[in-house]
Design a protein around this motif. Structure first.
Motif, PDB file in Angstrom:
ATOM      1  N   ARG A   1      -0.149  15.674 -37.304  1.00  0.00           N
ATOM      2  CA  ARG A   1       1.040  15.460 -36.268  1.00  0.00           C
ATOM      3  C   ARG A   1       1.217  13.877 -36.439  1.00  0.00           C
ATOM      4  O   ARG A   1       0.285  13.226 -36.557  1.00  0.00           O
ATOM      5  N   GLU A   2       2.445  13.214 -36.070  1.00  0.00           N
ATOM      6  CA  GLU A   2       2.760  11.974 -36.025  1.00  0.00           C
ATOM      7  C   GLU A   2       2.352  11.373 -34.754  1.00  0.00           C
ATOM      8  O   GLU A   2       2.580  12.187 -33.679  1.00  0.00           O
ATOM      9  N   ILE A   3       1.787  10.451 -34.526  1.00  0.00           N
ATOM     10  CA  ILE A   3       1.035  10.181 -33.158  1.00  0.00           C
ATOM     11  C   ILE A   3       1.903   8.662 -32.943  1.00  0.00           C
ATOM     12  O   ILE A   3       1.668   7.699 -33.672  1.00  0.00           O
ATOM     13  N   PRO A   4       2.741   8.677 -32.045  1.00  0.00           N
ATOM     14  CA  PRO A   4       3.668   7.537 -31.676  1.00  0.00           C
ATOM     15  C   PRO A   4       2.743   6.283 -31.153  1.00  0.00           C
ATOM     16  O   PRO A   4       1.594   6.847 -30.375  1.00  0.00           O
ATOM     17  N   GLY A   5       3.151   5.148 -31.518  1.00  0.00           N
ATOM     18  CA  GLY A   5       2.361   3.974 -31.159  1.00  0.00           C
ATOM     19  C   GLY A   5       0.842   3.866 -31.769  1.00  0.00           C
ATOM     20  O   GLY A   5       0.037   2.961 -31.339  1.00  0.00           O
ATOM     21  N   THR A   6       0.442   4.788 -32.851  1.00  0.00           N
ATOM     22  CA  THR A   6      -0.987   4.495 -32.948  1.00  0.00           C
ATOM     23  C   THR A   6      -1.224   3.358 -34.010  1.00  0.00           C
ATOM     24  O   THR A   6      -0.217   2.970 -34.801  1.00  0.00           O
ATOM     25  N   ILE A   7      -2.059   2.595 -33.958  1.00  0.00           N
ATOM     26  CA  ILE A   7      -2.573   1.592 -34.794  1.00  0.00           C
ATOM     27  C   ILE A   7      -3.308   2.059 -35.845  1.00  0.00           C
ATOM     28  O   ILE A   7      -3.698   1.007 -36.855  1.00  0.00           O
ATOM     29  N   HIS A   8      -3.737   3.229 -36.244  1.00  0.00           N
ATOM     30  CA  HIS A   8      -4.628   3.514 -37.220  1.00  0.00           C
ATOM     31  C   HIS A   8      -4.147   4.746 -37.986  1.00  0.00           C
ATOM     32  O   HIS A   8      -3.166   5.410 -37.285  1.00  0.00           O
ATOM     33  N   ASP A   9      -4.878   5.306 -38.951  1.00  0.00           N
ATOM     34  CA  ASP A   9      -4.391   6.079 -39.661  1.00  0.00           C
ATOM     35  C   ASP A   9      -5.022   7.471 -39.082  1.00  0.00           C
ATOM     36  O   ASP A   9      -5.847   7.250 -38.306  1.00  0.00           O
ATOM     37  N   ALA A  10      -4.551   8.535 -39.674  1.00  0.00           N
ATOM     38  CA  ALA A  10      -5.075  10.102 -38.974  1.00  0.00           C
ATOM     39  C   ALA A  10      -6.574  10.041 -38.996  1.00  0.00           C
ATOM     40  O   ALA A  10      -7.325  10.465 -37.933  1.00  0.00           O
ATOM     41  N   HIS A  11      -7.244   9.565 -39.960  1.00  0.00           N
ATOM     42  CA  HIS A  11      -8.636   9.722 -40.199  1.00  0.00           C
ATOM     43  C   HIS A  11      -9.555   8.746 -39.323  1.00  0.00           C
ATOM     44  O   HIS A  11     -10.292   9.277 -38.571  1.00  0.00           O
ATOM     45  N   THR A  12      -8.876   7.519 -39.057  1.00  0.00           N
ATOM     46  CA  THR A  12      -9.557   6.850 -38.097  1.00  0.00           C
ATOM     47  C   THR A  12      -9.175   7.098 -36.529  1.00  0.00           C
ATOM     48  O   THR A  12     -10.222   7.206 -35.621  1.00  0.00           O
ATOM     49  N   THR A  13      -8.109   7.853 -36.370  1.00  0.00           N
ATOM     50  CA  THR A  13      -7.919   8.264 -35.118  1.00  0.00           C
ATOM     51  C   THR A  13      -8.714   9.495 -34.697  1.00  0.00           C
ATOM     52  O   THR A  13      -9.082   9.401 -33.522  1.00  0.00           O
ATOM     53  N   THR A  14      -8.946  10.181 -35.589  1.00  0.00           N
ATOM     54  CA  THR A  14      -9.891  11.236 -35.513  1.00  0.00           C
ATOM     55  C   THR A  14     -11.405  10.601 -34.978  1.00  0.00           C
ATOM     56  O   THR A  14     -11.778  11.400 -34.076  1.00  0.00           O
ATOM     57  N   LYS A  15     -11.728  10.088 -35.690  1.00  0.00           N
ATOM     58  CA  LYS A  15     -13.009   9.259 -35.496  1.00  0.00           C
ATOM     59  C   LYS A  15     -12.973   8.620 -34.053  1.00  0.00           C
ATOM     60  O   LYS A  15     -14.120   8.726 -33.266  1.00  0.00           O
TER      61      LYS A  15
END
Ligand code: HEM
Length: 492
Positions: free
Chosen positions: A261-275
């Motif tokens: 999924r694309e997460i709008p407004g995120t400042i990190h990649d999927a891996h870091t967002t997961t963490k």
């Protein structure tokens, strides 16, 4: 403007009130008698609106909720992947998307049901160990003395970690090497403690430089914790094709969600967002439930009549030849009332916090003006003891929730709001309530309890972000079910 509390120090304002040993919500509650239910304090450079009125709290978090946002905290920047926790991110597109994921995917009743086995297994283990302790001490009729605060802390931390990542770090039976459990347990504890600090950097940014030492230590903890979370993610990514869906953890869900999924407004990649979201769940997942369980058991030990009624309900609805299952919980009306009454008297986050006003507004029909930049705190503890709304508010009376419809709702629409108000209220009510109801039902069904030396349990609250009971919860426990139901002969 609302009246300003007297006694502010130059520069620091009323900061000492927040740092004193007396719980801040009690101090602020006492001030209502002089200043009224809406007043201002000064916290370093900021004005803080303290609300102790149910109507004003609801007005702020319904009519004006759109212009109230989270405060940017130093701990959240350093330990929360640059403010990427759902709990602390500001109300932009990132928070909106995360909030949707949390409400509909992570904490829905269906997902909550999926992790039932982890909760059951941890409770089985803890109560088996308590039973064995009782047996080792000769099966005394008077019971074995245990500190249930310590037991609930370990149990709930383990339930939360088992659901999220499949790890048991606390208590006597970790599911990894003892050194790893100790190291990770210590890091998680440090992480919690940092979020409980009132830092000058957050209230007087100009003096933030003086906290270089604590920030350095925070960064060290963040780095070490990141290595732990990195290992969790790697381990889950490696084994994901080999495990059946019934053995998945929350982390498996997070990996799947963020990879696709694309997460709008995120400042990190999927891996870091997961963490980040994984660690956010560890942060938010156990502490409030621990607080509720410790208070509920303290109240019941001090109120043996209500304790007896709760156990009679369990015996009547469940019987003594099986253990309580989650599917039984809906039948336990009196137990639900006990939990609500505990949430009323001891809301785990007594000062619902970390919000500031982005645009000016007026409240109470124009009586008070609230300028942009003001921080807002609701003294839930005081509101939920307001004699204008509650009959004999200081007394523990679960029955009040058996008779009246309007007080019934914990989601902030009725007269109770232990899960907060407005768009930043807790998205995990089904999970939080399930953990509390299940552990409590199992505990009361499994053990008889009494205060040692026939003394009342001490009810002193600690002063912190959550109002955990300040002292241990020492109780005498005695098994009340047949031995075979304590799983002593099997490995759980
Ligand atoms: C009895 C259990 C719980 C209680 C009493 C509780 C209470 C609260 C309260 C009062 C807030 C709002 C704070 C505010 O207004 O600023 C909150 C927010 C939150 N809670 Fe809970 N909580 C519980 C369990 C959980 C669990 C089990 C999780 C997840 C594992 C969780 C995740 C969150 C998150 C992510 C937020 C932030 C929501 C946002 O900012 O949009 N909570 N909780």
């Amino acid at each position: 403007m609302a009246p300003m509390a007297p006694g502010a120090w130059p520069l620091f304002g009323h900061l000492s009130f927040f740092k004193s040993s007396k719980p801040t919500h009690v101090t602020f509650g006492d001030m209502v008698e002089v200043l009224g239910p809406v007043f201002m304090m000064k916290l370093g450079s900021y004005n803080v609106l303290i609300i102790s009125s149910q109507e004003v709290a609801k007005e702020c978090f319904t009519v004006h909720d759109k212009v109230i946002d989270r405060i940017d905290l130093t701990a959240s920047k350093i330990l929360g992947y640059d403010g990427s926790f759902l709990t602390f991110s500001s109300c932009g597109p990132y928070w909106k998307e995360m909030r949707k994921i949390a409400t509909w995917e992570l904490f829905s009743t269906t997902t909550t049901d999926k992790f039932k086995d982890s909760r059951e297994r941890e409770v089985d283990m803890t109560f088996r160990d308590l039973y064995m302790r009782w047996e080792q001490e000769g099966g005394a009729k008077t019971g074995v003395l245990v500190d249930m605060k310590r037991e609930f802390q370990d149990l709930l931390a383990n339930i939360s970690l088992m659901m999220i990542v499949g790890k048991r770090y606390f208590g006597a039976s970790p599911n990894c090497e003892a050194g790893e459990a100790r190291r990770c347990g210590k890091l998680i504890q440090e992480f919690f403690n940092y979020f409980g600090l009132y830092l000058l950097s957050d209230v007087m940014p100009s003096l933030g430089w003086s906290e270089w030492k604590v920030k350095r230590d925070m960064k060290r903890t963040a780095k070490e914790l990141d290595q732990v979370v990195e290992a969790w993610v790697e381990e889950h990514k490696k084994r994901r094709d080999d495990i059946p869906s019934c053995e998945k953890h929350y982390l498996d869900l997070l990996i799947e969600i963020f990879e696709n999924r694309e997460i709008p407004g995120t400042i990190h990649d999927a891996h870091t967002t997961t963490k980040a979201i994984c660690l956010n769940m560890v942060f938010a997942g156990s502490e409030p439930a621990i607080v509720v369980l410790v208070w509920v058991v303290s109240l019941l030990v001090n109120n043996p009549h209500e304790l007896r009624k709760a156990q009679e309900e369990l015996d009547q609805k469940i019987g003594r030849d099986k253990v309580v299952e989650e599917s039984d919980l809906n039948d336990l009306t009196y137990l639900h009332a006990i939990v609500k009454e505990t949430l009323r008297l001891y809301p785990p986050l007594p000062l619902t916090a970390y919000r500031y006003v982005m645009e000016d507004f007026d409240i109470t029909h124009g009586n008070f003006h609230v300028p942009a930049g003001t921080q807002v705190l609701v003294n839930e503890w005081k509101v939920q003891r307001d004699p204008n709304f509650w009959f004999e508010p200081e007394l523990f009376k679960p029955e009040r929730f058996l008779t009246s419809e309007k007080v019934d709702n914990v989601k902030g629409m009725g007269m109770l709001f232990p899960f907060g108000l407005g768009r930043r209220s807790c998205p995990a009510i089904p999970l939080g309530m399930r953990m509390v109801h299940y552990v409590l039902a199992r505990f009361l069904h499994t053990f008889d309890l009494a205060a040692p030396f026939s003394q009342d349990v001490d009810m002193t609250e600690s002063n912190g972000f959550v109002n955990l009971k300040a002292t241990p919860l020492l109780v005498l426990i005695n098994p009340r079910l047949p031995k075979s139901l304590y799983h002593v002969d099997c490995k759980v």
